[in-house]
Design a protein around this motif. Structure first.
Motif, PDB file in Angstrom:
ATOM      1  N   TYR A 275     104.265  75.196 -96.218  1.00 34.80           N
ATOM      2  CA  TYR A 275     104.733  75.335 -94.833  1.00 34.80           C
ATOM      3  C   TYR A 275     103.877  76.352 -94.094  1.00 34.80           C
ATOM      4  CZ  TYR A 275     107.894  76.250 -90.915  1.00 34.80           C
ATOM      5  OH  TYR A 275     108.429  76.403 -89.652  1.00 34.80           O
ATOM      6  N   PHE A 276     103.591  77.469 -94.739  1.00 33.39           N
ATOM      7  CA  PHE A 276     102.820  78.530 -94.106  1.00 33.39           C
ATOM      8  C   PHE A 276     101.377  78.092 -93.869  1.00 33.39           C
ATOM      9  CE2 PHE A 276     100.974  82.760 -93.641  1.00 33.39           C
ATOM     10  CZ  PHE A 276     101.956  83.422 -92.931  1.00 33.39           C
ATOM     11  N   ARG A 277     100.820  77.372 -94.830  1.00 35.67           N
ATOM     12  CA  ARG A 277      99.445  76.896 -94.660  1.00 35.67           C
ATOM     13  C   ARG A 277      99.345  75.962 -93.460  1.00 35.67           C
ATOM     14  NH1 ARG A 277      96.882  72.593 -94.985  1.00 35.67           N
ATOM     15  NH2 ARG A 277      98.683  71.436 -95.786  1.00 35.67           N
ATOM     16  N   LYS A 278     100.294  75.046 -93.374  1.00 34.24           N
ATOM     17  CA  LYS A 278     100.252  74.030 -92.316  1.00 34.24           C
ATOM     18  C   LYS A 278     100.527  74.609 -90.932  1.00 34.24           C
ATOM     19  CE  LYS A 278     102.611  69.754 -90.925  1.00 34.24           C
ATOM     20  NZ  LYS A 278     103.657  68.768 -91.305  1.00 34.24           N
ATOM     21  N   ASN A 279     101.501  75.517 -90.840  1.00 32.36           N
ATOM     22  CA  ASN A 279     101.970  75.969 -89.531  1.00 32.36           C
ATOM     23  C   ASN A 279     101.341  77.267 -89.044  1.00 32.36           C
ATOM     24  OD1 ASN A 279     104.374  74.082 -88.733  1.00 32.36           O
ATOM     25  ND2 ASN A 279     104.661  74.509 -90.918  1.00 32.36           N
ATOM     26  N   VAL A 280     100.732  78.030 -89.937  1.00 29.89           N
ATOM     27  CA  VAL A 280     100.165  79.315 -89.546  1.00 29.89           C
ATOM     28  C   VAL A 280      98.667  79.390 -89.848  1.00 29.89           C
ATOM     29  CG1 VAL A 280     100.249  81.815 -89.894  1.00 29.89           C
ATOM     30  CG2 VAL A 280     102.369  80.490 -89.825  1.00 29.89           C
ATOM     31  N   VAL A 281      98.304  79.213 -91.102  1.00 32.68           N
ATOM     32  CA  VAL A 281      96.918  79.428 -91.514  1.00 32.68           C
ATOM     33  C   VAL A 281      95.978  78.412 -90.866  1.00 32.68           C
ATOM     34  CG1 VAL A 281      95.343  79.471 -93.488  1.00 32.68           C
ATOM     35  CG2 VAL A 281      97.588  80.565 -93.646  1.00 32.68           C
ATOM     36  N   ASP A 282      96.355  77.155 -90.839  1.00 34.65           N
ATOM     37  CA  ASP A 282      95.497  76.142 -90.217  1.00 34.65           C
ATOM     38  C   ASP A 282      95.268  76.458 -88.739  1.00 34.65           C
ATOM     39  OD1 ASP A 282      95.292  74.852 -92.593  1.00 34.65           O
ATOM     40  OD2 ASP A 282      96.507  73.108 -92.054  1.00 34.65           O
ATOM     41  N   TYR A 283      96.294  76.942 -88.061  1.00 35.24           N
ATOM     42  CA  TYR A 283      96.144  77.298 -86.649  1.00 35.24           C
ATOM     43  C   TYR A 283      95.126  78.422 -86.488  1.00 35.24           C
ATOM     44  CZ  TYR A 283      97.101  79.084 -81.996  1.00 35.24           C
ATOM     45  OH  TYR A 283      96.945  79.506 -80.697  1.00 35.24           O
ATOM     46  N   LEU A 284      95.212  79.448 -87.318  1.00 36.31           N
ATOM     47  CA  LEU A 284      94.288  80.577 -87.217  1.00 36.31           C
ATOM     48  C   LEU A 284      92.850  80.127 -87.436  1.00 36.31           C
ATOM     49  CD1 LEU A 284      96.333  83.243 -89.225  1.00 36.31           C
ATOM     50  CD2 LEU A 284      96.144  83.049 -86.738  1.00 36.31           C
ATOM     51  N   ASN A 285      92.636  79.295 -88.436  1.00 39.58           N
ATOM     52  CA  ASN A 285      91.276  78.842 -88.745  1.00 39.58           C
ATOM     53  C   ASN A 285      90.701  77.926 -87.662  1.00 39.58           C
ATOM     54  OD1 ASN A 285      90.988  80.257 -91.186  1.00 39.58           O
ATOM     55  ND2 ASN A 285      92.053  78.649 -92.328  1.00 39.58           N
ATOM     56  N   GLN A 286      91.558  77.208 -86.982  1.00 39.42           N
ATOM     57  CA  GLN A 286      91.095  76.261 -85.967  1.00 39.42           C
ATOM     58  C   GLN A 286      90.941  76.878 -84.579  1.00 39.42           C
ATOM     59  OE1 GLN A 286      93.960  73.076 -86.187  1.00 39.42           O
ATOM     60  NE2 GLN A 286      93.490  72.647 -88.341  1.00 39.42           N
ATOM     61  N   ASN A 287      91.544  78.037 -84.355  1.00 36.90           N
ATOM     62  CA  ASN A 287      91.594  78.570 -82.998  1.00 36.90           C
ATOM     63  C   ASN A 287      90.953  79.945 -82.814  1.00 36.90           C
ATOM     64  OD1 ASN A 287      93.510  76.702 -81.213  1.00 36.90           O
ATOM     65  ND2 ASN A 287      94.356  76.757 -83.294  1.00 36.90           N
ATOM     66  N   ILE A 288      90.524  80.574 -83.902  1.00 36.36           N
ATOM     67  CA  ILE A 288      89.876  81.881 -83.774  1.00 36.36           C
ATOM     68  C   ILE A 288      88.499  81.798 -84.425  1.00 36.36           C
ATOM     69  CG2 ILE A 288      90.024  84.347 -84.287  1.00 36.36           C
ATOM     70  CD1 ILE A 288      93.049  84.086 -84.390  1.00 36.36           C
ATOM     71  N   ASP A 289      87.478  81.924 -83.621  1.00 36.61           N
ATOM     72  CA  ASP A 289      86.102  81.844 -84.115  1.00 36.61           C
ATOM     73  C   ASP A 289      85.773  83.056 -84.999  1.00 36.61           C
ATOM     74  OD1 ASP A 289      85.748  79.511 -82.738  1.00 36.61           O
ATOM     75  OD2 ASP A 289      84.807  80.469 -80.989  1.00 36.61           O
ATOM     76  N   ASN A 290      84.921  82.815 -85.966  1.00 40.70           N
ATOM     77  CA  ASN A 290      84.442  83.856 -86.897  1.00 40.70           C
ATOM     78  C   ASN A 290      85.529  84.357 -87.845  1.00 40.70           C
ATOM     79  OD1 ASN A 290      81.737  83.897 -86.253  1.00 40.70           O
ATOM     80  ND2 ASN A 290      81.911  85.601 -84.800  1.00 40.70           N
ATOM     81  N   LEU A 291      86.636  83.649 -87.918  1.00 38.36           N
ATOM     82  CA  LEU A 291      87.718  84.061 -88.824  1.00 38.36           C
ATOM     83  C   LEU A 291      87.979  82.965 -89.844  1.00 38.36           C
ATOM     84  CD1 LEU A 291      90.001  86.088 -89.583  1.00 38.36           C
ATOM     85  CD2 LEU A 291      91.500  84.768 -88.055  1.00 38.36           C
ATOM     86  N   GLU A 292      88.020  83.331 -91.099  1.00 34.30           N
ATOM     87  CA  GLU A 292      88.414  82.423 -92.181  1.00 34.30           C
ATOM     88  C   GLU A 292      89.599  83.037 -92.916  1.00 34.30           C
ATOM     89  OE1 GLU A 292      86.865  80.543 -96.447  1.00 34.30           O
ATOM     90  OE2 GLU A 292      85.457  81.633 -95.150  1.00 34.30           O
TER      91      GLU A 292
END
Length: 376
Positions: A275-292
């Protein structure tokens, strides 16, 4: 459980709930301890001062604690002498005695009537054990408790319905089985219509399902307004929804880009991992440049893999499953992996101990993604 998949309740209470440990060790019945504490406090002259301030007393883990918070219902309520939390599990006398391994536990309904006379209010918890106190037994328990939630002085303020947690340390012949997806779906489908009926009658849903039920069967969590502004996070009710609401608010001020390429790791339990990967982590990786951001779910080898919330992870399990991996510049855990003083894990390891073994900085987060991003 919050966004990291952990419970907000006190650690000793969580440990007692796992596997209904009253089965495996002779100890003074909790209900008797609670009642004795409440009786003693009711006789104490300080109670009058508490009543004047709209406060009360909690009896948790065998200790009495004063709290001075406002009444939990939005509508005015008559002043209560005390407020406590009681593990109910079942109201059918013989079944309750069986679950608690206490033949004196059969008298719950009379005890609730006694609470009413003494102006004591409680929050009830029902730990559901599949094929034991689910189905018709669960329906009876909720309805019996609801009968004490009405009138000018409701004795039972809420009933939290939570799944049993089973450790590898419990007796093999205790007859308990873990909750699976089918069981979780049945319980949700059984309780949600009851909530709607209660709401029509009193304006409160009264019986709340902990987040675990929805995560186990991968069903969408209820919206915020379904929780009626009651603070039941100690029982794992509404913690994930609260976290996600905060996440949505924080999104507005998330940076669009990190100055230099950065990788970090979030660690959680297996229950919330997907749930956390889908709803939080994927959003961060797709919407913040230079962040993994990578998320790693930790299997609980200490208590057994059926125990899957992050708040019961040990330092050694975290180290053993992260060592040798590329973790980036930092690792983030929920603060509830540590004790209340935020000094040690369940197996007496500090953050420095974990950091030194992994050769990376290990931090704790207060249920805030923005806190993590601001540290980058």
């Amino acid at each position: 459980m919050d966004g990291f998949g952990v419970r907000a309740d006190a650690r000793p209470r969580r440990l007692r709930r796992l596997g209904l440990q009253a089965h495996s060790a002779p100890r003074r019945p909790r209900a008797a301890r609670v009642r004795r504490l409440l009786q003693a406090a009711a006789a104490d002259r300080r109670v009058d001062a508490l009543r004047a301030r709209g406060g009360g007393l909690d009896a948790r883990g065998g200790q009495a604690r004063v709290h001075l918070g406002p009444p939990l219902y939005a509508t005015p309520q008559p002043p209560a002498t005390l407020r406590g939390r009681v593990s109910v599990h079942a109201t059918e006398p013989s079944l309750r005695a069986k679950l608690l391994r206490n033949p004196k536990a059969i008298d719950l309904l009379n005890q609730l009537a006694w609470f009413s006379e003494k102006r004591i209010q409680i929050h009830a918890q029902i730990v559901v054990c599949p094929e034991i106190n689910d189905g018709k037994a669960l329906e009876r328990t909720i309805n019996d408790l609801y009968s004490f939630a009405q009138g000018d002085f409701p004795v039972v303020l809420s009933a939290a319905v939570v799944p049993v947690g089973l450790t590898r340390f419990r007796p093999s012949n205790d007859g308990l089985i873990p909750v699976d997806s089918d069981c979780a779906t049945k319980v949700i489908n059984q309780v949600e219509p009851m909530q709607k009926n209660f709401y029509k009658s009193t304006g409160s849903r009264f019986a709340w399902l902990s987040d675990e039920w929805y995560l186990i069967c991968k069903k969408e969590l209820p919206p915020t307004y379904d929780y009626d502004d009651l603070d039941l996070v100690e029982n794992g009710v509404g913690q994930v929804r609260s976290f996600m609401d905060n996440f949505e608010k924080e999104k507005i001020i998330f940076p669009k880009k990190i100055i230099k390429p950065t990788k970090l790791t979030i660690v959680t339990g297996m229950l919330i991992y997907e749930y956390f990967r889908k709803n939080v982590v994927d959003y961060l990786n797709q919407n913040i440049d230079n962040l993994e951001v990578q998320i790693i779910g930790i299997t609980n080898n200490f208590y057994g893999d059926v125990v899957n919330v992050a708040g019961l992870l040990t330092g050694r399990d975290i180290i053993n499953q992260l060592i040798g991996k590329d973790l980036g510049s930092s690792v983030w855990l929920s603060h509830r992996v540590l004790n209340d003083d935020r000094t040690m894990t369940l197996d007496n390891m500090t953050l420095d101990d974990i950091s030194n073994r992994l050769n990376v900085t290990v931090n704790i987060s207060d249920d805030s993604i923005l806190q993590i991003l601001e540290s980058v």
